[in-house]
Design a protein around this motif. Structure first.
Motif, PDB file in Angstrom:
ATOM      1  N   ASN A 241       0.817  -1.226   0.000  1.00 14.66           N
ATOM      2  CA  ASN A 241       0.000   0.000   0.000  1.00 14.66           C
ATOM      3  C   ASN A 241       0.845   1.267   0.000  1.00 14.66           C
ATOM      4  O   ASN A 241       0.313   2.373  -0.076  1.00 14.66           O
TER       5      ASN A 241
ATOM      6  N   ALA B 292       3.334   5.985  -0.998  1.00 11.73           N
ATOM      7  CA  ALA B 292       1.928   6.232  -1.328  1.00 11.73           C
ATOM      8  C   ALA B 292       1.639   7.697  -1.623  1.00 11.73           C
ATOM      9  O   ALA B 292       0.612   8.014  -2.249  1.00 11.73           O
TER      10      ALA B 292
ATOM     11  N   PRO C 238      -2.880   1.977  -2.731  1.00 14.41           N
ATOM     12  CA  PRO C 238      -3.012   2.704  -1.468  1.00 14.41           C
ATOM     13  C   PRO C 238      -4.252   2.305  -0.666  1.00 14.41           C
ATOM     14  O   PRO C 238      -4.320   2.579   0.535  1.00 14.41           O
TER      15      PRO C 238
END
Length: 518
Positions: A65, A100, A133
């Motif tokens: 993520n 991210a 994300p």
């Protein structure tokens, strides 16, 4: 081994001793920062820290993520932090930004923001990585010295060794590929290292009373004397070495003598390669010496008899090596190759077929992906091309599956048959999820597509039946970075689409595993 202990502290969340060490010495730290020297630390902790530099050399962040690794400060893309290859100095504020922070909610990279900071070749590496994300899976640390991301002591040992070039590497490879018995290969290898237990070697180690040759008694029994210069060996070699080459043959050092004969590409009259004949000869000379040493000189062959025996044994072994292998196992246990016809086939009614393919120029190199969706009549529904960036061929194949599923979902397909010509990519998708695998984030996204409310089947198709996707993947390189949807087929692709609809097949030799009969 110390690095293995440090790896367990970083990765093993369930191990009690690792939990104790982390809570006592590595609290309030994350990632590789856990392994830091601590004032008053125990002997075990200080010992593990001695391998921290090796761990840092082989560890990198595997992005999921993007909320754990720092974009500029951590190692996650290259072997060094991106701040070290930036085109301008990175500010302190930017050093704390996460991976991210440079993608949007859909995982698309903010290339416009990065173009002024990173070279084009680095941007191409970045675009080949997927960041989700919205995923609940956190970034993790992987071991870059192995292909699967898991730590192993053998890979750590190789990483710790300084780079070196062995001039005898070609000799070693040739020795272990000689078409002779394994015992002959082992003997030639020991001979090249100077570790044959001759009297000279045994005497130097105080294991013999004299270093002299038992056969002639004139010189020390070294490897060269025994296998080349002593009368029985010399009698044999004089009949096989051309007169123009005899001076160099009998005057070279042991290292040169072995190397020149092992790398020699000549062939004997019987069709046997010279290096195989040479290996057989020196082994027979050594065995004859051992017979005279342990059973008495009267039991050893004379020089003419030894020469005849070497020649006959070399011919016999050569014929045995050339004979076909006999399979004493169950019938049909060995795979065979048969000629078959491969063609594209339309899906069943109510289904669509998604053909995908990836291509990489250099593996890894500049990579692209392509795919095409067709109905049961072979009619074009949608297609796509995608310039991935710098990636391996397998990664490009996975990107092709990902983009193809995304496009199929967008087109409203409910029953999709996916075909790819990469068996490795299909195996990775169907295998168990491994969070430290280098392609883990992309594989997780593909599996989430498959778990949605629709029917998807993934199978393998040879390249002859996947030509349209192959054409699209190779032509994707001329497009800008990213995925580009094709509403209509490119005109140059029309002949391939027509041939697929007509069912034109192509011949291919494929591996089959025939069923065995009990």
């Amino acid at each position: 081994m110390l690095a293995k202990g440090g790896w367990r502290i970083l990765k093993d969340k369930d191990c009690l001793w690792a939990q104790v060490m982390r809570s006592k010495y590595g609290k309030q730290r994350e990632g590789l920062e856990v392994l830091r020297p601590v004032k008053g630390g125990s002997f075990t902790w200080n010992s593990l820290n001695k391998a921290s530099n090796l761990l840092r050399k082989g560890c990198a962040w595997n992005i999921h993520n993007g909320k754990g690794a720092k974009f500029w400060r951590d190692v996650w893309l290259l072997q060094v932090p991106l701040a070290e290859v930036a085109l301008q100095p990175v500010t302190e504020e930017m050093l704390n930004e996460q991976v991210a922070d440079y993608v949007d909610e859909d995982g698309r990279w903010d290339i416009n923001r990065l173009e002024d900071w990173l070279p084009p070749e680095v941007l191409q590496k970045i675009t080949a990585n997927l960041v989700d994300p919205l995923s609940l899976e956190e970034d993790t640390i992987l071991w870059t010295a192995s292909s699967n991301g898991h730590f192993s002591t053998s890979s750590a040992y190789s990483l710790a060794l300084p780079p070196r070039h062995d001039p005898n590497e070609k000799v070693w490879r040739t020795i272990w590929k000689l078409p002779v018995a394994e015992r002959v290969r082992c003997f030639v290898w020991l001979m090249s290292l100077g570790r044959i237990a001759t009297n000279a070697l045994r005497y130097s180690r105080k294991c013999a009373e004299s270093p002299m040759c038992l056969r002639c008694g004139n010189d020390e029994e070294t490897i060269l004397h025994l296998l080349r210069d002593c009368y029985p060996a010399r009698f044999f070699w004089l009949r096989w070495i051309p007169q123009a080459e005899q001076q160099s043959f009998f005057s070279s050092s042991r290292e040169d003598w072995v190397r020149d004969n092992i790398l020699k590409e000549d062939v004997t009259e019987s069709g046997m390669s010279w290096n195989s004949f040479f290996g057989t000869a020196v082994w027979c000379i050594w065995k004859n010496r051992c017979t005279g040493c342990f059973q008495g000189l009267q039991k050893a062959l004379s020089a003419p008899s030894l020469a005849f025996s070497i020649q006959q044994k070399a011919i016999l072994w050569h014929k045995a090596w050339q004979a076909p292998t006999v399979n004493f196992g169950r019938q049909g246990s060995r795979p065979e190759r048969i000629e078959t016809q491969i063609h594209w086939s339309s899906p069943c009614n109510g289904w669509v077929k998604l053909n995908v393919d990836g291509a990489s120029a250099g593996n890894p190199g500049l990579a692209g992906a392509g795919g095409i969706i067709r109905d049961e009549h072979g009619k074009w529904i949608r297609g796509f091309v995608a310039k991935v960036g710098e990636a391996s061929a397998t990664l490009a194949e996975l990107w092709a599956v990902y983009y193809g599923l995304h496009l199929s979902r967008k087109a409203g397909s409910s029953c999709v048959l996916v075909e790819s010509d990469s068996q490795l990519a299909i195996a990775l998708i169907k295998s168990r999820h491994d969070p430290v695998h280098p392609y883990a984030a992309l594989l997780a996204s593909i599996r989430r597509f498959l778990a949605q409310d629709w029917l998807v089947s993934i199978g393998h198709m040879y390249r002859e039946g996947n030509r349209a996707a192959d054409w699209l993947s190779k032509h994707s390189i001329v497009y800008p970075l990213g995925m580009h949807e094709l509403v209509d087929p490119p005109p140059a692709l029309a002949p391939i689409l027509m041939e697929d609809c007509m069912g034109i097949s192509f011949q291919r030799r494929v591996v089959t595993h025939p069923s065995s009969s009990l």
